[in-house]
Scaffold this motif. Structure first.
Motif, PDB file in Angstrom:
ATOM      1  N   ASP A 110      53.068-127.157 -68.774  1.00  0.00           N
ATOM      2  CA  ASP A 110      54.205-127.736 -69.307  1.00  0.00           C
ATOM      3  C   ASP A 110      55.235-128.002 -68.288  1.00  0.00           C
ATOM      4  OD1 ASP A 110      55.292-125.757 -70.050  1.00  0.00           O
ATOM      5  OD2 ASP A 110      55.825-126.093 -72.010  1.00  0.00           O
ATOM      6  N   ASP A 111      55.820-127.348 -67.662  1.00  0.00           N
ATOM      7  CA  ASP A 111      56.473-127.226 -66.452  1.00  0.00           C
ATOM      8  C   ASP A 111      56.519-128.268 -65.391  1.00  0.00           C
ATOM      9  OD1 ASP A 111      57.803-125.028 -67.561  1.00  0.00           O
ATOM     10  OD2 ASP A 111      57.028-124.049 -66.586  1.00  0.00           O
ATOM     11  N   ALA A 112      57.117-129.704 -65.247  1.00  0.00           N
ATOM     12  CA  ALA A 112      56.820-130.639 -64.395  1.00  0.00           C
ATOM     13  C   ALA A 112      57.161-130.210 -62.966  1.00  0.00           C
ATOM     14  CB  ALA A 112      57.732-131.794 -64.704  1.00  0.00           C
ATOM     15  N   VAL A 113      56.488-131.238 -62.167  1.00  0.00           N
ATOM     16  CA  VAL A 113      56.553-130.814 -60.670  1.00  0.00           C
ATOM     17  C   VAL A 113      56.850-132.111 -60.283  1.00  0.00           C
ATOM     18  CG1 VAL A 113      55.566-130.146 -58.760  1.00  0.00           C
ATOM     19  CG2 VAL A 113      55.958-127.930 -60.354  1.00  0.00           C
ATOM     20  N   TYR A 114      57.885-132.328 -59.524  1.00  0.00           N
ATOM     21  CA  TYR A 114      57.258-133.395 -58.324  1.00  0.00           C
ATOM     22  C   TYR A 114      56.998-133.241 -57.012  1.00  0.00           C
ATOM     23  CZ  TYR A 114      59.168-135.992 -62.831  1.00  0.00           C
ATOM     24  OH  TYR A 114      58.798-137.087 -63.797  1.00  0.00           O
ATOM     25  N   SER A 115      56.903-133.987 -56.823  1.00  0.00           N
ATOM     26  CA  SER A 115      56.481-133.661 -54.659  1.00  0.00           C
ATOM     27  C   SER A 115      56.772-135.006 -54.186  1.00  0.00           C
ATOM     28  CB  SER A 115      54.504-133.301 -54.786  1.00  0.00           C
ATOM     29  OG  SER A 115      54.655-132.921 -53.163  1.00  0.00           O
ATOM     30  N   GLY A 116      56.632-134.894 -52.614  1.00  0.00           N
ATOM     31  CA  GLY A 116      56.520-135.804 -51.462  1.00  0.00           C
ATOM     32  C   GLY A 116      55.570-136.335 -50.836  1.00  0.00           C
TER      33      GLY A 116
END
Length: 325
Positions: A60-66
């Motif tokens: 449930d932790d959100a991760v955003y990448s490039g």
């Protein structure tokens, strides 16, 4: 999970790093063979950061990448066959083969998006952090970006809002020394990203991104504080990408790294040496872990090849009125 990683956690991290390395080396081969499509950015040499950070997160932790997202996707739990199928443009991919390398999404495991827009993921992470707080959850958001993104206006705007509102977000800078083809010294006088954010007075630290245990320990401490509601933090990981900016990049803008120097920088080899010295890794274990990872990648490639390409109607439906745009 904060604190010094246990031998079991280190071994799991090493296994994950080999999965990422084996997959990306194979992706490079598939790209040259015309089986992987679009612009591809590999993170060979940066696996330690993905493993140390995502290895401590929950679904449930959100991760955003490039644009260099493959390792983050695997580390966050995205299935290897689905990642490879996406890169190969097949319907069994994470986004049904329509997103490709720079648009990986796996909501089930908390990977909420990769983007080719440098720094474009940073404000989005703030949105997830704010949403978690409004839900009353202790989930956090983590956003990965390179040192080049720090020169984008939205970086400072996001740091300002995150600190002002004490949002539960960790900014993780993978500083490999190059913004695409430009060394950091050519676009800023501030050598360390952790110094850029000093006026905002948020917890910040620069670590050796090629030493997994260091990344794990410092990120774990930051994660615990952010999850407890103490506001945002920034972790700068000094690392090194062995490949060029993109697959096929002539890479003439930096000095070649000698084999001996790479042996010292390689996060996998460093962790294996540590494991042997500390006794949690037997003599034949590294070869077994590598072989298992490469066999798993081989199976995933064959599964992707069996998957059909998406139907043209599916792609067309996304741009029709009422569809996605």
């Amino acid at each position: 999970m904060n604190g010094t990683p246990s031998p079991e956690q280190l071994r799991d991290a090493l296994r994950l790093m080999w999965r990422i390395r084996a997959m990306e080396e194979r992706v490079g081969q598939l790209k040259r063979a015309g089986e992987v499509h679009g612009l591809i950015h590999l993170s060979v040499g940066q696996e330690g950061v993905a493993a140390a950070v995502c290895g401590q997160l929950r679904d449930d932790d959100a991760v955003y990448s490039g644009h260099r997202a493959h390792g983050h996707a695997l580390a966050k739990g995205a299935p290897l066959p689905a990642v490879l199928a996406e890169l190969m443009g097949r319907v069994d991919g994470l986004c049904k083969g329509l997103g490709g390398s720079m648009h990986l999404v796996d909501v089930e495991h908390g990977l909420l998006g990769a983007t080719g827009v440098v720094g474009g993921n940073i404000p989005m992470a703030l949105g997830s952090a704010l949403a978690a707080r409004m839900r009353g959850s202790d989930a956090v958001a983590v956003v990965f970006f390179g040192d080049g993104a720090v020169q984008a206006g939205q970086f400072n705007e996001s740091i300002n809002i995150a600190t002002l509102w004490k949002l539960p977000v960790v900014f993780v800078c993978e500083n490999n020394g190059f913004a695409e083809f430009s060394p950091r010294s050519s676009h800023t006088n501030v050598e360390r990203v952790s110094d850029v954010v000093a006026p905002y007075e948020l917890p910040r630290e620069t670590v050796d991104g090629n030493e997994l245990a260091s990344v794990w320990t410092v990120f774990g401490r930051m994660l615990a504080a952010v999850r407890a509601g103490e506001g945002p933090a920034l972790l700068e990981c000094l690392t090194h990408r062995l490949r060029g900016h993109y697959e096929g990049d002539p890479d003439r803008y930096r000095e070649a790294v000698s084999k001996a120097e790479w042996q010292e920088k390689d996060p996998i080899l460093r962790l294996q040496r540590q494991g042997a010295a500390d006794g949690w890794l037997a003599e034949g274990d590294p070869a077994e872990l590598e072989a298992a990872a490469r066999a798993e990648v081989d199976e995933a490639v064959e599964a992707a090849r069996r998957s059909p390409f998406p139907d043209e109607a599916l792609a067309a439906s996304l741009v029709r009125p009422g569809g996605m745009s």
